[in-house]
Design an enzyme around this catalytic site. Structure first.
Site, mmCIF file in Angstrom:
data_model
loop_
_atom_site.group_PDB
_atom_site.id
_atom_site.type_symbol
_atom_site.label_atom_id
_atom_site.label_comp_id
_atom_site.label_asym_id
_atom_site.label_seq_id
_atom_site.Cartn_x
_atom_site.Cartn_y
_atom_site.Cartn_z
ATOM 1 N N GLY A 1 2.837 2.217 10.956
ATOM 2 C CA GLY A 1 3.830 3.286 10.849
ATOM 3 C C GLY A 1 4.548 3.597 12.145
ATOM 4 O O GLY A 1 5.223 4.618 12.252
ATOM 5 N N LYS B 1 0.139 4.259 -0.238
ATOM 6 C CA LYS B 1 -0.464 5.461 0.364
ATOM 7 C C LYS B 1 -0.203 6.661 -0.555
ATOM 8 O O LYS B 1 -0.260 6.503 -1.764
ATOM 9 C CB LYS B 1 0.066 5.655 1.790
ATOM 10 C CG LYS B 1 -0.125 4.371 2.623
ATOM 11 C CD LYS B 1 0.143 4.537 4.089
ATOM 12 C CE LYS B 1 -0.091 3.202 4.796
ATOM 13 N NZ LYS B 1 0.063 3.266 6.242
ATOM 14 N N HIS C 1 -9.436 1.393 4.944
ATOM 15 C CA HIS C 1 -8.151 1.551 5.634
ATOM 16 C C HIS C 1 -8.338 2.491 6.828
ATOM 17 O O HIS C 1 -9.122 3.450 6.747
ATOM 18 C CB HIS C 1 -7.101 2.105 4.673
ATOM 19 C CG HIS C 1 -5.721 2.023 5.248
ATOM 20 N ND1 HIS C 1 -5.253 2.947 6.136
ATOM 21 C CD2 HIS C 1 -4.747 1.102 5.093
ATOM 22 C CE1 HIS C 1 -4.018 2.599 6.508
ATOM 23 N NE2 HIS C 1 -3.692 1.488 5.887
ATOM 24 N N SER D 1 3.634 -2.206 10.364
ATOM 25 C CA SER D 1 5.080 -2.324 10.556
ATOM 26 C C SER D 1 5.645 -3.678 10.122
ATOM 27 O O SER D 1 6.552 -4.198 10.765
ATOM 28 C CB SER D 1 5.455 -1.999 12.009
ATOM 29 O OG SER D 1 5.113 -0.652 12.318
ATOM 30 N N ASN E 1 0.873 -1.179 0.000
ATOM 31 C CA ASN E 1 0.000 0.000 0.000
ATOM 32 C C ASN E 1 0.909 1.229 0.000
ATOM 33 O O ASN E 1 1.499 1.568 1.013
ATOM 34 C CB ASN E 1 -0.900 -0.022 1.248
ATOM 35 C CG ASN E 1 -1.744 1.230 1.361
ATOM 36 O OD1 ASN E 1 -1.793 2.051 0.443
ATOM 37 N ND2 ASN E 1 -2.415 1.396 2.503
ATOM 38 N N GLU F 1 -5.221 -4.854 10.596
ATOM 39 C CA GLU F 1 -4.189 -3.836 10.794
ATOM 40 C C GLU F 1 -4.447 -3.106 12.114
ATOM 41 O O GLU F 1 -5.202 -2.116 12.134
ATOM 42 C CB GLU F 1 -4.214 -2.823 9.649
ATOM 43 C CG GLU F 1 -3.927 -3.405 8.289
ATOM 44 C CD GLU F 1 -3.341 -2.361 7.334
ATOM 45 O OE1 GLU F 1 -2.266 -2.634 6.796
ATOM 46 O OE2 GLU F 1 -3.931 -1.285 7.176
HETATM 47 P P1 13P Z 1 3.214 0.403 7.756
HETATM 48 O O1 13P Z 1 3.694 -0.914 7.124
HETATM 49 O O2 13P Z 1 3.977 1.577 7.280
HETATM 50 O O3 13P Z 1 3.098 0.272 9.234
HETATM 51 O O4 13P Z 1 1.710 0.616 7.195
HETATM 52 C C1 13P Z 1 0.801 -0.413 7.283
HETATM 53 C C2 13P Z 1 -0.406 -0.069 6.501
HETATM 54 O O5 13P Z 1 -1.158 0.823 6.885
HETATM 55 C C3 13P Z 1 -0.669 -0.810 5.254
HETATM 56 O O6 13P Z 1 -1.941 -0.553 4.767
#
Ligand code: 13P
Length: 252
Positions: free
Chosen positions: A173, A11, A95, A213, A9, A167
């Site tokens: 993050g 983002k 999400h 993460s 993803n 998640e």
């Molecule tokens: P991170 O891997 O940066 O923690 O993000 C996870 C996420 O939100 C994937 O959709």
């Protein structure tokens, strides 16, 4: 047998040029990779050029969101037929960032899931609890509500196309991954709920990803867990080397 699915993803990262460069290098790095489904989710305007580059290859394309109507006066929105038209196979829905910043609710998630399925787009439905909810001991209640509401009224005939991504918001993050055992416990619970909604047989074929993460150095231990069928990766999906290593997780 559930085929593992590793999705990146992106983002709000990567311009068209950066994205093309990334997928070109990823294809070279992975070659004719088999055994794990690999998905990338760029921003809307990057989908089409990336789709052109991925044509004929094994990497699939996902959008990061979709609207729940086919067309109409919905300024700024993108419909399921538009996503199909540019070659998307998957779409991320619900999400936590969309829930937190853009007013996504269980109800809108449900509308989007049904609309995506009716256009043969496979939804990746995100669920997960806030830190305060976890600390209050509410993880299972929150996740149960999100899964049940997200899947309300979904036809069992199309449900096998669904992917659920667990998640935990406190792990996104932050560098704080859920331990493999914590993720397994919640994901096994999610499979049980899916079994109650549809049937245990259907729950056995629906894939459940972990996200939060995920990195090259924790993917192997996560993937050992019986109810972790893949990962939804944010930060570590932005570099070819780390994403390719996650795709090539060690099978134990
Ligand atoms: P991170 O891997 O940066 O923690 O993000 C996870 C996420 O939100 C994937 O959709």
């Amino acid at each position: 047998m559930r085929i593992p699915i590793i999705a990146g993803n992106w983002k709000m990262h990567k311009t068209v040029g950066e994205a093309i460069d990334f997928v070109t290098r990823l294809q070279e790095e992975l070659g004719e990779w088999e055994g794990t489904e690999v998905v990338v989710a760029p921003s809307f305007i990057v989908l089409d050029p990336v789709a052109q580059r991925l044509k004929g290859g094994t990497i699939s394309l996902a959008a990061q969101d979709v609207f729940w109507e086919e067309k109409g006066a919905y300024t700024g929105e993108v419909s399921p037929p538009m996503l199909r038209d540019v070659g998307c196979r998957y779409v991320i829905i619900g999400h936590s960032e969309r829930r937190a910043y853009f007013g996504e609710t269980d109800e809108t998630v449900n509308k989007k899931v049904k609309m995506a399925l009716s256009h043969d787009l496979n939804p990746i439905i995100c669920v997960g609890e806030f830190l305060e909810e976890k600390e209050r001991g509410d993880t299972f209640n929150v996740v149960e509500r999100q899964v049940k509401e997200g899947l309300r009224g979904v036809d069992a005939g199309t449900a096998r196309q669904i992917v659920v991504a667990y998640e935990p918001i406190w792990a996104i993050g932050t560098g704080k991954t859920a331990s493999p055992e914590q993720a397994q416990e919640v994901q096994s619970f999610i499979r049980g709920i899916i079994g109650d909604i549809f049937s245990p047989a259907l729950a056995e074929v629906i894939r459940i990803q972990y996200g939060g993460s995920v990195k090259p150095d924790n993917i192997d231990e996560l993937m050992v867990q019986p109810d972790i069928d893949g990962a939804l990766v944010g930060g570590a999906s932005l570099e070819v080397e780390s994403f390719a290593r996650i795709v090539r997780f060690e099978r134990k």
